[in-house]
Scaffold this motif. Structure first.
Motif, PDB file in Angstrom:
ATOM      1  N   VAL A  20       0.853  -1.184   0.000  1.00  0.00           N
ATOM      2  CA  VAL A  20       0.000   0.000   0.000  1.00  0.00           C
ATOM      3  C   VAL A  20       0.891   1.236   0.000  1.00  0.00           C
ATOM      4  O   VAL A  20       1.879   1.302   0.740  1.00  0.00           O
ATOM      5  CB  VAL A  20      -0.924   0.004   1.233  1.00  0.00           C
ATOM      6  N   ARG A  22       1.347   5.030   0.926  1.00  0.00           N
ATOM      7  CA  ARG A  22       0.778   6.029   1.832  1.00  0.00           C
ATOM      8  C   ARG A  22       1.266   7.422   1.458  1.00  0.00           C
ATOM      9  O   ARG A  22       2.482   7.669   1.375  1.00  0.00           O
ATOM     10  CB  ARG A  22       1.147   5.724   3.281  1.00  0.00           C
ATOM     11  N   TYR A  45      -3.817  10.734   6.137  1.00  0.00           N
ATOM     12  CA  TYR A  45      -3.232   9.723   5.263  1.00  0.00           C
ATOM     13  C   TYR A  45      -4.162   9.418   4.090  1.00  0.00           C
ATOM     14  O   TYR A  45      -5.381   9.310   4.265  1.00  0.00           O
ATOM     15  CB  TYR A  45      -3.006   8.412   6.019  1.00  0.00           C
ATOM     16  N   ASP A  47      -4.083   6.278   1.809  1.00  0.00           N
ATOM     17  CA  ASP A  47      -3.479   4.973   1.549  1.00  0.00           C
ATOM     18  C   ASP A  47      -4.087   4.407   0.271  1.00  0.00           C
ATOM     19  O   ASP A  47      -5.314   4.271   0.160  1.00  0.00           O
ATOM     20  CB  ASP A  47      -3.733   4.017   2.717  1.00  0.00           C
ATOM     21  N   SER A  53      -8.655   3.105  -2.156  1.00  0.00           N
ATOM     22  CA  SER A  53      -7.869   4.041  -1.352  1.00  0.00           C
ATOM     23  C   SER A  53      -8.714   4.460  -0.158  1.00  0.00           C
ATOM     24  O   SER A  53      -9.949   4.413  -0.207  1.00  0.00           O
ATOM     25  CB  SER A  53      -7.456   5.263  -2.175  1.00  0.00           C
ATOM     26  N   PHE A 198      -3.198  -2.048   4.614  1.00  0.00           N
ATOM     27  CA  PHE A 198      -4.082  -1.059   5.234  1.00  0.00           C
ATOM     28  C   PHE A 198      -4.179  -1.349   6.731  1.00  0.00           C
ATOM     29  O   PHE A 198      -4.316  -2.505   7.127  1.00  0.00           O
ATOM     30  CB  PHE A 198      -5.491  -1.119   4.631  1.00  0.00           C
TER      31      PHE A 198
END
Length: 282
Positions: A20, A22, A45, A47, A53, A198
């Motif tokens: 992922v 970030r 954030y 991500d 997302s 995540f």
């Protein structure tokens, strides 16, 4: 040896692809309409994976970590209220974008329950020819009207993502900066790095799926009478619920229920006053 090398390469590619990405944005807000000199900033954030997302407050993860540690250490008796207060956020919502279905989901807690709706307004961008450089990225200008505000965004095709902070997406690149024309809200990319997956966010209470218009109505009711949302029924709204009841440090911690409700009501009404200039005006 050649076959082993190919297998290792495929595995490495799969691991890299599964990661992922970030992106950390600094969010600047003038959320109190009566005091535009009160400027709040905090990090959020974004991500991003291949499929979705998620945009949320950095303090959300820190608060969730404290709650998790509280559970592991025996519950509300070890709850550090002062530490939680220092991590209070003006970004209490979570926004998830489904890449496959091209849908945006907004989630926000009202009392004991989480309310969720699917965004029903498309973002119609006007891409302009103007370009500049922000940090290491060559960016291009775009404009849109959304939520009662006029927004200017700067996006880059240097990064392989058609995404951005908050509900903003749909440009041919990642949004590096976006701000409204009144200077009330801005999102500025600060840095980015990879994470393994995540993060798991704590989920208390029920998730109630509603239409956006119904969420707005419930939010107004919550600000007017927050205590009613601490009883089963979420202020009298019946909808699809997922999950169980609230417990742990988000409850009253074993204290006097009347005192807890009074504190909660005062805090919610104070928050409503301080957030009288929301990011979406309509």
């Amino acid at each position: 040896m050649k076959k082993i090398g190919i297998i290792v390469l495929i595995l490495c590619m799969q691991i890299t692809f599964a990661q992922v990405n970030r992106f950390v944005y600094q969010v600047t807000m003038k959320s109190d309409v009566t005091n535009k000199n009160d400027v709040k900033t905090e990090n959020a954030y974004l991500d991003i994976s291949q499929d979705k997302s998620v945009f949320y407050s950095e303090n959300r993860i820190k608060r969730d970590s404290i709650i998790q540690n509280t559970f592991q250490s025996g519950g509300a008796r070890g709850f550090n209220r002062d530490q939680m207060e220092s991590l209070r956020s003006n970004i209490n919502y979570t926004i998830e974008k489904d890449k496959k279905d091209q849908k945006i989901y907004f989630k926000d807690r009202l009392g004991r329950d989480m309310y969720s709706y699917e965004e029903d307004r498309p973002l119609n961008w006007k891409i302009l020819s103007e370009t500049t450089k922000i940090g290491d990225y060559k960016v291009q200008k775009a404009e849109t009207d959304f939520g009662g505000r006029k927004w200017t965004a700067w996006f880059t095709t240097d990064l392989p993502y058609q995404d951005g902070p908050y509900k903003f997406s749909g440009l041919p690149g990642l949004i590096i900066k976006v701000e409204d024309d009144l200077g009330d809200y801005s999102f500025d990319l600060m840095k980015n790095y990879k994470i393994a997956a995540f993060p798991t966010m704590n989920q208390f209470g029920n998730t109630i799926k509603v239409k956006r218009a119904d969420y707005i109505k419930q939010q107004k009711k919550f600000y007017a009478d927050p205590a009613s949302f601490m009883t089963q029924g979420g202020g009298g709204f019946a909808q699809t619920r997922i999950g169980g009841g609230i417990s742990g440090p988000r409850g009253n911690g074993g204290g006097n229920p009347a005192d807890f409700r009074k504190r909660m009501e005062e805090r919610v009404k104070d928050d409503a006053k301080k957030n009288s200039n929301p990011i979406e005006l309509q």
